[in-house]
Design a protein around this motif. Structure first.
Motif, PDB file in Angstrom:
ATOM      1  N   ARG A 139       0.813  -1.213   0.000  1.00  0.00           N
ATOM      2  CA  ARG A 139       0.000   0.000   0.000  1.00  0.00           C
ATOM      3  C   ARG A 139       0.847   1.263   0.000  1.00  0.00           C
ATOM      4  N   GLY A 140       2.041   1.205   0.581  1.00  0.00           N
ATOM      5  CA  GLY A 140       2.865   2.402   0.717  1.00  0.00           C
ATOM      6  C   GLY A 140       3.457   2.856  -0.605  1.00  0.00           C
ATOM      7  N   ALA A 141       3.133   4.075  -0.992  1.00  0.00           N
ATOM      8  CA  ALA A 141       3.630   4.598  -2.275  1.00  0.00           C
ATOM      9  C   ALA A 141       5.139   4.788  -2.259  1.00  0.00           C
ATOM     10  N   ARG A 142       5.693   5.104  -1.087  1.00  0.00           N
ATOM     11  CA  ARG A 142       7.135   5.334  -0.991  1.00  0.00           C
ATOM     12  C   ARG A 142       7.937   4.070  -0.739  1.00  0.00           C
ATOM     13  N   ALA A 147       2.388   0.001  -6.027  1.00  0.00           N
ATOM     14  CA  ALA A 147       1.523   0.488  -4.943  1.00  0.00           C
ATOM     15  C   ALA A 147       0.063   0.232  -5.290  1.00  0.00           C
ATOM     16  N   ILE A 148      -0.665  -0.404  -4.354  1.00  0.00           N
ATOM     17  CA  ILE A 148      -2.099  -0.666  -4.497  1.00  0.00           C
ATOM     18  C   ILE A 148      -2.797   0.066  -3.364  1.00  0.00           C
ATOM     19  N   ARG A 149      -3.579   1.086  -3.695  1.00  0.00           N
ATOM     20  CA  ARG A 149      -4.242   1.905  -2.680  1.00  0.00           C
ATOM     21  C   ARG A 149      -5.484   1.193  -2.167  1.00  0.00           C
ATOM     22  N   ASP A 150      -5.288   0.373  -1.169  1.00  0.00           N
ATOM     23  CA  ASP A 150      -6.399  -0.361  -0.558  1.00  0.00           C
ATOM     24  C   ASP A 150      -6.048  -0.605   0.900  1.00  0.00           C
ATOM     25  N   GLY A 151      -7.008  -0.283   1.794  1.00  0.00           N
ATOM     26  CA  GLY A 151      -6.747  -0.437   3.225  1.00  0.00           C
ATOM     27  C   GLY A 151      -6.573  -1.866   3.668  1.00  0.00           C
ATOM     28  N   ARG A 155       1.276  -2.246   4.163  1.00  0.00           N
ATOM     29  CA  ARG A 155       2.197  -1.274   3.554  1.00  0.00           C
ATOM     30  C   ARG A 155       3.278  -1.991   2.734  1.00  0.00           C
TER      31      ARG A 155
END
Length: 208
Positions: A139-142, A147-151, A155
């Motif tokens: 999940r963490g873009a850095r 990166a997969i934006r999902d809760g 990370r």
């Protein structure tokens, strides 16, 4: 130089004062004449220049013996100290430096780069080439390469790891894990056409 008693021909030559002082001091230390030291110095110089002085020495000995015989005295050979020799420099061959191969890049074995196949990740209509030893999915873009934006995704959820010439899908201690063929897996070698599931997302793999 003066007459030594054997009727030598007297010859004069120019000598620097400091050199004459050195010869005078050596004459006192070695117990011989200055003339003898100068003659020996010139003799050694001639030898170092690879010139032959044997004929000159033989002529000198013969003339000395003849002069002694004419005076009715036995020939006498003057006892001389050993000449001062200047050591010649060594001409040993110079050792050649070793030629060594450059060290491999960190994280790579010498043959891995040449034999590695290109692994492609198909995700959401995009194709992502994997050219790293550790490709992070999370999940963490850095902190993630994908990166997969999902809760529901951690990370640092999973990683594609290159090890011993093969790629592996590896769980990084995530909460919801990785599924393959309906089973949760901790680590599995990636084969051609494999499909892994992370929460509601599918990841397809192929080789080129």
């Amino acid at each position: 130089m003066g007459d030594q008693g054997d009727r030598k021909t007297v010859r004069a030559f120019q000598c620097r004062d400091y050199l004459f002082e050195i010869y005078d001091r050596m004459s006192s230390e070695l117990g011989c004449s200055v003339d003898y030291l100068i003659n020996e110095a010139m003799r050694e110089y001639a030898r170092s220049r690879e010139q032959t002085v044997a004929a000159i020495e033989a002529q000198h000995v013969a003339s000395s013996a003849a002069a002694s015989a004419s005076r009715g005295a036995p020939a006498h050979v003057e006892s001389r100290p050993a000449p001062l020799l200047t050591p010649m420099p060594s001409r040993r061959p110079t050792a050649q430096p070793r030629v060594t191969a450059p060290p491999p890049l960190p994280g790579h074995r010498p043959s891995e780069s040449a034999s590695r196949r290109v692994l492609m990740l198909h995700f959401n209509g995009e194709i992502v080439p994997i050219d790293k030893d550790e490709f992070i999915i999370g999940r963490g873009a850095r902190t993630a390469d994908l990166a997969i934006r999902d809760g529901n995704i951690s990370r640092r959820h999973a990683a594609v790891v290159f090890h011993d010439g093969a790629y592996f899908m590896k769980d990084l201690g995530s909460t919801n894990g990785i599924e393959f063929a309906g089973q949760r897996v901790e680590s599995k070698r990636i084969e051609e056409g494999d499909v892994y599931r992370i929460c509601d997302y599918e990841l397809h793999f192929s080789y080129q």
